[in-house]
Write a protein that holds these residues in place. Structure first.
Motif, PDB file in Angstrom:
ATOM      1  N   GLU A   1     -54.446  -3.477  44.249  1.00  0.00           N
ATOM      2  CA  GLU A   1     -54.404  -3.455  45.936  1.00  0.00           C
ATOM      3  C   GLU A   1     -55.345  -2.375  46.322  1.00  0.00           C
ATOM      4  O   GLU A   1     -55.270  -1.337  45.895  1.00  0.00           O
ATOM      5  N   THR A   2     -56.088  -3.150  47.411  1.00  0.00           N
ATOM      6  CA  THR A   2     -57.253  -1.848  48.061  1.00  0.00           C
ATOM      7  C   THR A   2     -56.958  -2.170  49.527  1.00  0.00           C
ATOM      8  O   THR A   2     -56.849  -3.156  49.869  1.00  0.00           O
TER       9      THR A   2
ATOM     10  N   ASN B   1     -62.121   0.299  39.423  1.00  0.00           N
ATOM     11  CA  ASN B   1     -60.860   0.747  39.598  1.00  0.00           C
ATOM     12  C   ASN B   1     -59.829  -0.129  39.294  1.00  0.00           C
ATOM     13  O   ASN B   1     -59.865  -1.217  39.743  1.00  0.00           O
TER      14      ASN B   1
ATOM     15  N   GLN C   1     -54.723   1.675  42.559  1.00  0.00           N
ATOM     16  CA  GLN C   1     -54.989   1.449  43.995  1.00  0.00           C
ATOM     17  C   GLN C   1     -56.075   2.161  44.696  1.00  0.00           C
ATOM     18  O   GLN C   1     -56.044   3.546  44.517  1.00  0.00           O
ATOM     19  N   LEU C   2     -56.654   1.641  45.473  1.00  0.00           N
ATOM     20  CA  LEU C   2     -57.859   2.510  46.196  1.00  0.00           C
ATOM     21  C   LEU C   2     -57.379   2.459  47.830  1.00  0.00           C
ATOM     22  O   LEU C   2     -57.288   1.149  48.095  1.00  0.00           O
ATOM     23  N   THR C   3     -57.413   3.384  48.349  1.00  0.00           N
ATOM     24  CA  THR C   3     -56.849   3.611  49.943  1.00  0.00           C
ATOM     25  C   THR C   3     -58.106   4.476  50.504  1.00  0.00           C
ATOM     26  O   THR C   3     -58.455   5.432  49.985  1.00  0.00           O
TER      27      THR C   3
ATOM     28  N   LEU D   1     -68.215  -2.542  44.388  1.00  0.00           N
ATOM     29  CA  LEU D   1     -66.798  -2.553  44.418  1.00  0.00           C
ATOM     30  C   LEU D   1     -66.356  -3.475  43.514  1.00  0.00           C
ATOM     31  O   LEU D   1     -66.179  -4.436  43.759  1.00  0.00           O
TER      32      LEU D   1
ATOM     33  N   ILE E   1     -63.314  -8.717  43.529  1.00  0.00           N
ATOM     34  CA  ILE E   1     -61.813  -8.693  43.839  1.00  0.00           C
ATOM     35  C   ILE E   1     -61.141  -9.570  43.055  1.00  0.00           C
ATOM     36  O   ILE E   1     -61.284 -10.770  43.094  1.00  0.00           O
TER      37      ILE E   1
ATOM     38  N   ASP F   1     -57.376   8.147  46.671  1.00  0.00           N
ATOM     39  CA  ASP F   1     -57.313   8.048  48.209  1.00  0.00           C
ATOM     40  C   ASP F   1     -58.163   9.000  49.064  1.00  0.00           C
ATOM     41  O   ASP F   1     -58.505  10.054  48.734  1.00  0.00           O
TER      42      ASP F   1
ATOM     43  N   ILE G   1     -62.600  -3.961  41.895  1.00  0.00           N
ATOM     44  CA  ILE G   1     -61.226  -3.771  42.269  1.00  0.00           C
ATOM     45  C   ILE G   1     -60.412  -4.639  41.544  1.00  0.00           C
ATOM     46  O   ILE G   1     -60.519  -5.901  41.916  1.00  0.00           O
TER      47      ILE G   1
ATOM     48  N   SER H   1     -57.135  -7.461  48.733  1.00  0.00           N
ATOM     49  CA  SER H   1     -57.571  -6.368  49.265  1.00  0.00           C
ATOM     50  C   SER H   1     -57.739  -6.537  50.654  1.00  0.00           C
ATOM     51  O   SER H   1     -58.082  -7.599  51.087  1.00  0.00           O
TER      52      SER H   1
END
Length: 170
Positions: A66-67, A42, A45-47, A61, A101, A26, A63, A105
């Protein structure tokens, strides 16, 4: 699973930043000034809500989970010389931005890479809700055929009709 929280109004990094974890990350509510490359590998989850990244190097990125990345303004309005609050990523150099992705995302805001190349790939869906606004300002933009990108920026026409123009100064 653990969650890494980075909470700082402004973070300055002279060098490369790499986030490589299976845990949730986060980065919400901050501005990151990175003089170097920024890489996310990652599977957690990336927020990064209400967050901006100003980067001089390549942006990668990768990923799998869920981002959610959103600008401080939540992606409303055009960029003007006195309002850059809807930028999520800014890079004025000729570097690359790769977004890979494999799931879904959200990126709400502007990817400002006017002299660089933006590549979106991976077979996932970017902004699955078609009412979300993603703007890309890039020298070149490439979207892989197996990747879906949805965007709707309803208020842009209103901004231009009212006499506002996109202007950025160095």
């Amino acid at each position: 699973d653990a969650t890494l929280h980075v909470k700082a109004d402004k973070t300055f990094v002279n060098g490369r930043v790499e986030i490589n974890t299976n845990d949730a990350v986060d980065l919400s509510d901050g501005k990151f000034y990175i003089s170097g490359d920024f890489t996310v590998e990652n599977t957690g989850q990336l927020t990064a809500r209400r967050t901006q990244f100003f980067i001089t190097g390549d942006i990668n990125l990768n990923i799998d989970a869920e981002t959610i990345l959103s600008s401080p303004s939540g992606a409303t309005g055009a960029i003007t010389s006195d309002n850059i609050d809807n930028m999520v990523f800014a890079n004025h150099s000729d570097k690359k931005m790769n977004i890979n992705i494999s799931n879904w995302s959200q990126i709400l805001g502007t990817l400002y890479v006017p002299n660089g190349h933006v590549n979106i790939q991976g077979g996932g869906t970017l902004n699955p809700d078609s009412d979300e606004c993603l703007m890309v300002i890039a020298d070149t933009l490439e979207i892989a055929s197996d990747t879906t990108v949805n965007t709707r920026c309803n208020n842009i026409a209103d901004d231009f009709a009212s006499g506002n123009n996109i202007q950025l100064v160095e």
